[in-house]
Design a protein around this motif. Sequence first.
Motif, PDB file in Angstrom:
ATOM      1  N   THR A 122     -15.024  16.497  20.460  1.00 23.66           N
ATOM      2  CA  THR A 122     -16.150  17.337  20.864  1.00 23.66           C
ATOM      3  C   THR A 122     -16.071  17.883  22.314  1.00 23.66           C
ATOM      4  O   THR A 122     -16.423  19.303  21.925  1.00 23.66           O
ATOM      5  N   ARG A 123     -15.978  17.552  23.261  1.00 23.28           N
ATOM      6  CA  ARG A 123     -16.536  16.758  24.175  1.00 23.28           C
ATOM      7  C   ARG A 123     -15.569  18.881  25.049  1.00 23.28           C
ATOM      8  O   ARG A 123     -15.736  19.654  25.640  1.00 23.28           O
ATOM      9  N   THR A 124     -14.213  18.748  24.596  1.00 23.63           N
ATOM     10  CA  THR A 124     -12.696  19.459  25.426  1.00 23.63           C
ATOM     11  C   THR A 124     -13.332  20.670  24.866  1.00 23.63           C
ATOM     12  O   THR A 124     -13.903  21.777  25.573  1.00 23.63           O
ATOM     13  N   ARG A 125     -13.929  20.834  23.789  1.00 23.79           N
ATOM     14  CA  ARG A 125     -13.629  22.271  22.788  1.00 23.79           C
ATOM     15  C   ARG A 125     -15.048  22.698  23.510  1.00 23.79           C
ATOM     16  O   ARG A 125     -15.539  24.108  23.796  1.00 23.79           O
ATOM     17  N   ILE A 157      -5.458  25.607  24.328  1.00 26.65           N
ATOM     18  CA  ILE A 157      -5.205  24.646  23.216  1.00 26.65           C
ATOM     19  C   ILE A 157      -5.107  24.389  22.944  1.00 26.65           C
ATOM     20  O   ILE A 157      -4.606  23.255  23.652  1.00 26.65           O
ATOM     21  N   ARG A 158      -4.937  22.571  21.582  1.00 27.58           N
ATOM     22  CA  ARG A 158      -5.308  21.873  21.682  1.00 27.58           C
ATOM     23  C   ARG A 158      -4.195  21.401  20.402  1.00 27.58           C
ATOM     24  O   ARG A 158      -4.657  21.948  19.251  1.00 27.58           O
ATOM     25  N   HIS A 159      -3.232  20.865  20.089  1.00 26.89           N
ATOM     26  CA  HIS A 159      -2.133  20.697  19.117  1.00 26.89           C
ATOM     27  C   HIS A 159      -1.384  19.293  18.842  1.00 26.89           C
ATOM     28  O   HIS A 159      -1.647  18.587  20.173  1.00 26.89           O
ATOM     29  N   CYS A 172      -0.079  14.850  27.204  1.00 28.47           N
ATOM     30  CA  CYS A 172      -1.475  16.129  29.302  1.00 28.47           C
ATOM     31  C   CYS A 172      -2.592  16.053  28.569  1.00 28.47           C
ATOM     32  O   CYS A 172      -2.770  16.690  27.136  1.00 28.47           O
ATOM     33  N   HIS A 173      -3.205  16.395  29.496  1.00 28.21           N
ATOM     34  CA  HIS A 173      -4.768  16.721  29.453  1.00 28.21           C
ATOM     35  C   HIS A 173      -5.265  17.353  30.604  1.00 28.21           C
ATOM     36  O   HIS A 173      -6.304  16.393  31.560  1.00 28.21           O
ATOM     37  N   PRO A 174      -5.100  18.146  31.127  1.00 32.47           N
ATOM     38  CA  PRO A 174      -5.330  18.738  32.630  1.00 32.47           C
ATOM     39  C   PRO A 174      -6.366  19.313  32.836  1.00 32.47           C
ATOM     40  O   PRO A 174      -6.654  18.228  34.116  1.00 32.47           O
ATOM     41  N   THR A 175      -7.009  19.699  31.604  1.00 36.22           N
ATOM     42  CA  THR A 175      -8.268  19.972  32.598  1.00 36.22           C
ATOM     43  C   THR A 175      -9.647  18.607  32.455  1.00 36.22           C
ATOM     44  O   THR A 175     -10.340  18.843  32.861  1.00 36.22           O
ATOM     45  N   GLN A 176      -8.755  17.682  31.733  1.00 35.60           N
ATOM     46  CA  GLN A 176      -9.721  16.545  31.526  1.00 35.60           C
ATOM     47  C   GLN A 176      -9.606  16.249  32.890  1.00 35.60           C
ATOM     48  O   GLN A 176     -10.662  15.391  33.522  1.00 35.60           O
ATOM     49  N   THR A 177      -8.151  16.296  33.483  1.00 36.02           N
ATOM     50  CA  THR A 177      -7.970  15.204  35.332  1.00 36.02           C
ATOM     51  C   THR A 177      -9.030  16.452  36.352  1.00 36.02           C
ATOM     52  O   THR A 177      -9.808  15.187  36.940  1.00 36.02           O
ATOM     53  N   GLY A 206      -1.906   7.567  26.235  1.00 35.67           N
ATOM     54  CA  GLY A 206      -3.711   8.209  26.465  1.00 35.67           C
ATOM     55  C   GLY A 206      -2.744   9.469  27.544  1.00 35.67           C
ATOM     56  O   GLY A 206      -2.674   8.395  28.804  1.00 35.67           O
ATOM     57  N   ARG A 207      -3.386  10.907  26.857  1.00 36.28           N
ATOM     58  CA  ARG A 207      -2.307  11.540  27.682  1.00 36.28           C
ATOM     59  C   ARG A 207      -3.540  12.222  28.249  1.00 36.28           C
ATOM     60  O   ARG A 207      -3.056  12.890  29.900  1.00 36.28           O
ATOM     61  N   THR A 208      -5.054  12.011  28.502  1.00 34.80           N
ATOM     62  CA  THR A 208      -5.566  11.703  29.789  1.00 34.80           C
ATOM     63  C   THR A 208      -5.129  11.101  31.396  1.00 34.80           C
ATOM     64  O   THR A 208      -5.577  10.764  32.530  1.00 34.80           O
ATOM     65  N   VAL A 209      -4.760   9.531  30.655  1.00 34.93           N
ATOM     66  CA  VAL A 209      -4.047   8.754  31.340  1.00 34.93           C
ATOM     67  C   VAL A 209      -3.038   9.448  32.568  1.00 34.93           C
ATOM     68  O   VAL A 209      -3.042   9.751  33.669  1.00 34.93           O
ATOM     69  N   THR A 211     -10.146   3.592  28.614  1.00 34.16           N
ATOM     70  CA  THR A 211      -9.363   4.394  27.330  1.00 34.16           C
ATOM     71  C   THR A 211      -9.919   3.872  25.773  1.00 34.16           C
ATOM     72  O   THR A 211      -9.344   2.847  26.069  1.00 34.16           O
ATOM     73  N   ARG A 212      -9.578   4.760  25.092  1.00 37.82           N
ATOM     74  CA  ARG A 212      -9.656   4.211  23.603  1.00 37.82           C
ATOM     75  C   ARG A 212      -7.737   3.918  23.122  1.00 37.82           C
ATOM     76  O   ARG A 212      -6.906   5.076  23.512  1.00 37.82           O
ATOM     77  N   ILE A 213      -8.252   3.206  22.679  1.00 36.22           N
ATOM     78  CA  ILE A 213      -6.357   3.199  21.877  1.00 36.22           C
ATOM     79  C   ILE A 213      -6.724   3.842  20.321  1.00 36.22           C
ATOM     80  O   ILE A 213      -7.456   4.151  19.806  1.00 36.22           O
ATOM     81  N   GLN A 214      -5.504   5.060  20.722  1.00 36.06           N
ATOM     82  CA  GLN A 214      -5.553   6.191  20.234  1.00 36.06           C
ATOM     83  C   GLN A 214      -4.702   5.905  18.928  1.00 36.06           C
ATOM     84  O   GLN A 214      -3.576   6.427  18.571  1.00 36.06           O
ATOM     85  N   ARG A 215      -5.487   5.680  17.685  1.00 33.58           N
ATOM     86  CA  ARG A 215      -5.503   5.287  16.773  1.00 33.58           C
ATOM     87  C   ARG A 215      -4.293   6.792  16.081  1.00 33.58           C
ATOM     88  O   ARG A 215      -3.221   6.376  15.071  1.00 33.58           O
ATOM     89  N   HIS A 229     -15.030   7.313  31.820  1.00 36.17           N
ATOM     90  CA  HIS A 229     -13.735   7.428  30.183  1.00 36.17           C
ATOM     91  C   HIS A 229     -14.193   8.696  29.973  1.00 36.17           C
ATOM     92  O   HIS A 229     -14.946   9.081  29.669  1.00 36.17           O
ATOM     93  N   PRO A 230     -12.887   8.818  29.218  1.00 36.16           N
ATOM     94  CA  PRO A 230     -12.839   9.927  29.375  1.00 36.16           C
ATOM     95  C   PRO A 230     -13.776  10.919  27.763  1.00 36.16           C
ATOM     96  O   PRO A 230     -13.833  11.672  27.482  1.00 36.16           O
ATOM     97  N   LEU A 231     -13.857   9.813  26.317  1.00 40.45           N
ATOM     98  CA  LEU A 231     -14.068   9.983  25.915  1.00 40.45           C
ATOM     99  C   LEU A 231     -13.789  10.068  24.431  1.00 40.45           C
ATOM    100  O   LEU A 231     -12.934  11.645  25.113  1.00 40.45           O
ATOM    101  N   PRO A 232     -14.118  10.192  23.051  1.00 43.75           N
ATOM    102  CA  PRO A 232     -15.096   9.667  22.800  1.00 43.75           C
ATOM    103  C   PRO A 232     -14.864   8.176  23.127  1.00 43.75           C
ATOM    104  O   PRO A 232     -12.855   7.023  22.765  1.00 43.75           O
ATOM    105  N   ARG A 233     -15.964   7.077  22.748  1.00 44.06           N
ATOM    106  CA  ARG A 233     -15.549   5.796  23.223  1.00 44.06           C
ATOM    107  C   ARG A 233     -15.878   5.046  21.814  1.00 44.06           C
ATOM    108  O   ARG A 233     -16.084   5.415  20.954  1.00 44.06           O
TER     109      ARG A 233
END
Length: 353
Positions: free
Chosen positions: A50-53, A100-102, A128-133, A161-164, A222-226, A260-264
């Motif tokens: 939602t947020r990143t895109r 790109i997200r993959h 990784c998720h550098p733009t969240q950083t 958790g790639r944002t971490v 962070t969310r547990i990444q199901r 929190h990078p969200l989603p929660r």
Amino acid sequence: MRHLIDITDLSLTEREALLDLGEEMLRHPGDFADAARGRILATLFFEPSTRTRLSFESAMLGLGGGTLGFSEASSSSAAKGESVADTIRTVGCYADLIAIRHPKEGASLKGAFYSPVPVLNAGDGGHCHPTQTLTDLLTIRQELGRVEGLTVGFCGDLKYGRTVHSLVNALAAYRGVKLVFISPRELSIPGYMKEGVLRQMPYTETDSLPDALPGPDLLYMTRIQRERFADQEEYQRLKDSFILTPQLLRPAREHMVVLHPLPRVNEISVAVDDDPRAAYFRQVKCGRFVRMALIQTLLSGTLAPRPAPDWREYPDCICQNPACITAVEQEPRRLFLEDGEVRRCAYCEAVYR
Ligand code: NCD
């Protein structure tokens, strides 16, 4: 050409300049309304977002540019079996910049190798998720005024958790930062980071949020990444490991900021949202402006060229990480980095044994 695949692709000076520009854009968005007129950003999302895109798209629209893209792999030719390399080569004919997200680690790096335009990693699997950083760093600046000397608690899924991972890599550049990792043992910070960036950073690990809470200036939940769990029973067992409540927050520092990078999902009780320390929705806003700064900077071509890391080709080595892009797509370039005693895959950083 400059891409942003890993946060360390940007020097500290370049990161600070982006944050300065992001702040300027936040204060005076109207001054930049035509900065990308006539330019196109493509957003290729093979995974939900939602947020990143939307923040990428909103950022490009805020600069007067246009956007195109897809928000699920099933609506792209990936569903027919097209590779990341071919998709990127194609979209590079339609756009000036590609986000790109993959789901596979290293997919963005692979894309960058084949792209005629700059590539921005909007999340590659659990890596990784550098733009969240950049978003997180701008929020920290706004909320706390500095990064040096902070004690930062990371809580939740520190394994996937790639944002971490990206934020830890960024914090390594600042003096006096201390880290507290709070997670169940099964979801602790990856070994490749302990054998890498964390060799030069003071950190402690615990599985108790209450024990950790009096310390930090910043708590990064962070969310547990199901979606990354091979075993869904394990996910069920671990999913509610931590739930931040107003009561738990009571002993925390008065100036502590909760990000929190969200989603929660369940890890922050909604009752915490009214606490002035809860900064995660303010963080969302920073994401738009720091991406505006990034887009404008990359489109202007003002970043000086930087030498690529010292990757070497080892045609006989195959990365053993099943989550690595090289495990699912043919890639003629088997690149690795010699890092002290260990050899790492260039795509996913897994240690090759
Ligand atoms: C995160 C992500 O996609 O890695 N969200 C985001 O980009 N803001 C975190 C998550 O999905 O838990």
